[in-house]
Design a protein around this motif. Sequence first.
Motif, PDB file in Angstrom:
ATOM      1  N   HIS A 216     -19.623 -22.260  26.373  1.00 28.74           N
ATOM      2  CA  HIS A 216     -18.701 -21.292  26.969  1.00 28.74           C
ATOM      3  C   HIS A 216     -17.910 -20.565  25.890  1.00 28.74           C
ATOM      4  CE1 HIS A 216     -15.870 -19.716  30.020  1.00 28.74           C
ATOM      5  NE2 HIS A 216     -14.965 -19.883  29.050  1.00 28.74           N
ATOM      6  N   THR A 221     -20.080 -16.178  26.631  1.00 28.39           N
ATOM      7  CA  THR A 221     -19.050 -15.232  27.039  1.00 28.39           C
ATOM      8  C   THR A 221     -19.105 -14.036  26.106  1.00 28.39           C
ATOM      9  OG1 THR A 221     -17.414 -16.372  25.649  1.00 28.39           O
ATOM     10  CG2 THR A 221     -17.489 -16.997  27.972  1.00 28.39           C
ATOM     11  N   ALA A 227     -20.490 -13.158  34.573  1.00 30.64           N
ATOM     12  CA  ALA A 227     -19.504 -14.199  34.870  1.00 30.64           C
ATOM     13  C   ALA A 227     -20.250 -15.363  35.515  1.00 30.64           C
ATOM     14  CB  ALA A 227     -18.425 -13.660  35.797  1.00 30.64           C
TER      15      ALA A 227
END
Length: 317
Positions: A216, A221, A227
């Motif tokens: 993450h 990201t 998302a």
Amino acid sequence: MNPVLRELVALGAGLVTRETARQVVPRWALQQACRSGDLVRVLPEVFVAAHLVAARPGTPALSRLDPALGQRAALAWAEGCGALSHLSALSAWGLRQQAVGELVHLSAPAGSGLRTRPGVVVHRRQGLILEPPQVVVRRGLTVTRVEQALVDSWPTLPPTERRAPVIRAVNDRLTTPERLAIALGNVPKLIGRAALRALLTRLADGCRSPLEIWGHEHVFTGPGMPAFRRQVPIRVGRRTMYLDMFAECEQVNIDLDGAATHGDPRQREVDLRRDALLATIGILVVRFAHRRLVHEADAVRRETLAILATRRAGAIA
């Protein structure tokens, strides 16, 4: 040893208090057992069978016991005026194994008469009430609630060992990131507070392992990444599966294989069957091994973006 006292010690799984002994045997029986070496005084008014006390000269008697017995001895000494806390509470909750020789931690109300002694550390707390919900009974031991134990232990553990008990507590459903955040909010000056708050944010996002947190923060990201939804339940026939990182629009699930599962043929077979089942409803499973995620983060990121782009293009076509 007096036969009645011997039976009493056996009933206590190797432990007896002076108060308990005096109810069934004369005072001299306990004194004689200590003089003869059958019993060892480990704390005021608390005695343990000598064969359960390891021979480590210069070490407090309490620290020479098996950790579970040491915890019982400390609680017997506290006589209901304290509860296992900090690292000792983590042990009672099954979140960390206490090593032989580690200090026993007790929390007690500020007005209690308990004081730190060799082998046991007493943390006196304002407002502590030795009743639920602040204190509960776990495996027969009086212990602080799991959220408090985790927050208290955070600065005590080495930085490399801090995350594991928190992650395990959430995975084992002993608590939630939200309840832990409330407990953290009550300790504004905790050492390492920002790191714990960041971990709780990751757990609230759905990360459930150190590898997922790494992914993450370093890979999944940023620009181009969707998302991802984490721990998404998907039902196929009679089976419900949880997807690690699900890109719903692209119908792609990213699975991160931990180092412990690498090379396990049985786990590999389970994974293949699961992937095939998800494919029947159009979900593509993409797996990245621990080694690649940690050592080839940029390559994993590029591959993920390419796969997602291909799936989007296929959907449009």
